[in-house]
Every structure is written in structure tokens, then in C-alpha cells.
Design an enzyme around this catalytic site. Structure first.
Site, PDB file in Angstrom:
ATOM      1  N   ASP A 175      -9.412  -3.274  -5.980  1.00 42.29           N
ATOM      2  CA  ASP A 175      -8.457  -2.609  -4.784  1.00 42.29           C
ATOM      3  C   ASP A 175      -9.879  -0.978  -5.147  1.00 42.29           C
ATOM      4  O   ASP A 175      -9.087  -0.687  -5.877  1.00 42.29           O
ATOM      5  CB  ASP A 175      -7.348  -2.604  -4.988  1.00 42.29           C
ATOM      6  N   HIS A 228      -6.653  -6.122  -0.574  1.00 46.51           N
ATOM      7  CA  HIS A 228      -6.339  -4.902  -0.394  1.00 46.51           C
ATOM      8  C   HIS A 228      -5.061  -5.773   0.777  1.00 46.51           C
ATOM      9  O   HIS A 228      -3.931  -5.609   0.877  1.00 46.51           O
ATOM     10  CB  HIS A 228      -5.990  -4.019  -0.560  1.00 46.51           C
ATOM     11  N   SER A 231       0.976  -1.098   0.105  1.00 45.28           N
ATOM     12  CA  SER A 231       0.001  -0.033  -0.044  1.00 45.28           C
ATOM     13  C   SER A 231       0.862   1.164  -0.245  1.00 45.28           C
ATOM     14  O   SER A 231       1.998   1.625  -1.039  1.00 45.28           O
ATOM     15  CB  SER A 231      -0.584  -0.130   1.366  1.00 45.28           C
TER      16      SER A 231
END
Length: 341
Positions: A278, A307, A139
Site C-alpha cells: 500500500d 488500497h 483510508s
């Protein structure tokens, strides 16, 4: 596999002063001090995980263990916290040295740019220069990983895996459109609320709430996640999130172009892995970067991994990363042996 990993693989939690901030590092494997280990078994490579937000290493323990097991326990796997997202327990000593650059404070260390410098500082002072690095960013950790390549080219990073990378147009993503007003416009209200709610809350109640949450999400509670309910940490998590929304706008094509097909010891340096569904970096972003860099190692998930893979899909992700690394690791050892000869 899960119980075997939990029972047999050693994980050491360590707290260091880095850039003036308390920092938690979870170290998977028997190696805890790479500088002072002069044995023949000292690893030639370190797998270094930079988390998303919140940057709590404990959530990455199952993934780190699974990855360590998948690479046949040959290399240590470390997970670093974000600055300000973790406070050391009262019974834990914070390691520091008088002449260590980590003692010098980093400007705005809890913000996005400060977090980048925080990771660079740690790698420069806690990992020997001869130790090769495989960096895994998840991320916003992917954005930080890219910036490390840009601002610290001297670090011996031979491979970077950017998993579910939030590296562009974050506020325009489906989740970003919801998070932006909360983190940027109402952050101070959230800060006051967190202090009013959790500051006077007894530790027993906090512990109970966390245990129940871990059970509901089927999370291993091997290391404390008490910081999740600490107002100081919550404020810093929200502050970083707000800066992400404001600053992660344009994809850093210059850095990507420089490193996407860059070859180090006959290894391609950069891999992107996007989720098919996502809400932080939608499929559209994958299609755009694939169009701009058709020659790059840019992949789209075919296994419906979410995710937040660290919660329930950590074994699949670890096996996949280990498979990508398999050929690279043999090349590393071959090159190292040739250099020694």
C-alpha cells in the site's frame, strides 16, 4: 452474486444539511429514518461507512451492498459523503429541520478537523442514542473514525474497522511524497485549472466523460458521480488532501491505546487492516504499530487487496468484515435480550 446484489438490494440516496454543508447519505436496506421507525423490526445496530478522499458515497455502493448481503440483511449499511465533496442534484430536496443542530455551520468544515466534526454532528442528530454503531473507516476515513472515538465518547460505537488506515506519516508514504507538493504547494494552480477546464464544460460532455471512465474502471454507475467534475467539489477534495498531508503526521497512540483493547458488551472495539503493498500506508507502518501494540487486533492483508478495494475487491472485503462481525453480532443480540428481560 453481483447482479443479484444490484437487482434486489434497495439503496436510497438522501441529501441532508449537516454543519451547514450539503451531505449525501446512501442508505442500504429498507430503513431510511431510524428516529421515526418505532416498529419491532427497527434495527438495533447501524453499520456506518466513512469514505476516503474523495468522499463520494457512490463509489462505495457495491461494497455497501455486498456487506449488507453478507450480514444477511439484518442491519442497515449507510455511507456518508465528506462535506463539500457532493452537491445535491437540482431535483433532489435537501432535508433539514428548523431546530436541528445540523443547521449550525461548522468552522472550516471542508478541512480535516471540520470533516471530523461533520461526521460527529451527523451521528448525534440522525442516529438514535440506543442504536449501536459499527464504524468502518477507509483510508482517511480511518483517521476520522479514530478522532470520533476521541472527541465523541458518548456515541455507542461498539466496533471500529480501520481499513487501509492513513493515520500517520502520510506525507512520508510513497504516494504522499508525490501528492504533498501537488496538494500543498500547487493547490491554487490546480483550483484555477479545474474552474477553467470544467466550469464552462457542457453537462453532456461531463456525463460522457464520466460514463466512459466508469466503463474503463468497470464501475457501476447506479448513482451520479457528476460531482467528480464539479470545480467546487474538486477544490474541496484538494483542500482536504492538502490538510491530510500536513496534519496526519504522528499516530494518535493515546486514543489507540484507550480503545484498542477496550471491551464494550464483551466485544473488542478496534481492528486495523493494512495492505501488504500500500503506497499510502506501507507495510513498515503496519510493522511499527504491531510492535507498539502487540496485543491489538492489527492485521496484514494476505489476499493482495489494493488500497482502493472499493473498485474491484469490494466483495472480498465485505465477506471479510462480515466474518469478523459474525461473533460480535450474536453477542450484541444476546446482551440486548438480557437487558430487555
Amino acid at each position: 452474486m453481483g447482479s443479484e446484489i444490484k437487482e434486489e438490494i434497495p439503496v436510497h440516496d438522501e441529501y441532508v444539511l449537516c454543519g451547514g454543508a450539503e451531505t449525501c447519505v446512501l442508505k442500504c436496506g429498507p430503513w431510511t429514518d431510524l428516529f421515526n421507525d418505532q416498529s419491532a423490526s427497527r434495527p438495533k445496530l447501524l453499520i456506518f461507512i466513512i469514505p476516503g478522499n474523495p468522499g463520494l458515497p457512490t463509489f462505495y455502493v457495491p461494497f455497501a451492498k455486498a456487506l449488507y448481503s453478507s450480514v444477511n440483511r439484518r442491519f442497515p449499511v449507510w455511507v456518508i459523503s465528506h462535506a463539500g465533496h457532493v452537491l445535491a442534484p437540482q431535483d433532489k430536496k435537501i432535508l433539514r429541520t428548523s431546530d436541528d443542530p445540523n443547521a449550525q455551520e461548522i468552522k472550516d468544515i471542508y478541512g480535516l478537523r471540520g470533516q471530523i466534526e461533520h461526521k460527529i454532528t451527523f451521528l448525534r442528530t440522525h442516529v438514535p442514542k440506543e442504536t449501536k454503531l459499527v464504524v468502518i473507516g477507509h483510508s482517511v476515513g480511518s483517521y476520522i473514525s479514530l478522532q470520533i472515538l476521541k472527541h465523541a465518547p458518548e456515541l455507542p460505537i461498539i466496533r471500529s474497522f480501520l481499513l487501509f488506515p492513513t493515520i500517520e506519516r502520510l506525507s512520508e508514504s510513497p504516494n504522499g511524497r508525490i501528492a504533498t507538493p501537488l496538494l500543498c504547494w500547487f493547490r491554487y494552480v490546480l483550483n484555477v485549472f479545474s474552474y477553467l477546464l470544467f466550469k464552462p464544460c457542457p453537462e453532456k460532455i461531463k456525463s460522457w466523460l464520466l460514463r466512459m471512465s466508469c466503463q474503463i474502471m468497470n464501475l457501476q454507475d447506479e448513482f451520479s458521480v457528476q460531482n467528480v467534475l464539479e470545480p467546487f467539489c474538486l477544490v474541496n477534495i484538494a483542500y482536504l488532501g492538502g490538510q491530510e498531508m500536513m496534519e496526519i503526521v504522528k499516530r494518535d497512540n493515546e486514543t489507540i491505546k484507550e480503545h484498542l483493547s477496550k471491551v464494550i458488551t464483551v466485544i473488542l472495539q478496534l481492528t486495523f487492516y493494512y495492505g501488504a503493498k500500500d503506497a499510502w500506508c506501507p507495510k513498515e507502518y503496519y510493522e511499527d504499530i504491531k510492535k507498539d501494540f502487540p496485543e491489538g487486533d492489527i492485521r496484514l492483508c494476505e489476499k493482495k487487496i489494493p488500497h482502493a478495494f472499493i473498485l474491484h475487491s469490494y466483495q472480498e472485503m465485505a465477506d471479510m468484515v462480515a466474518d469478523w462481525l459474525k461473533d460480535d453480532l450474536s453477542k450484541i443480540e444476546t446482551v440486548t435480550e438480557e437487558n430487555q428481560d
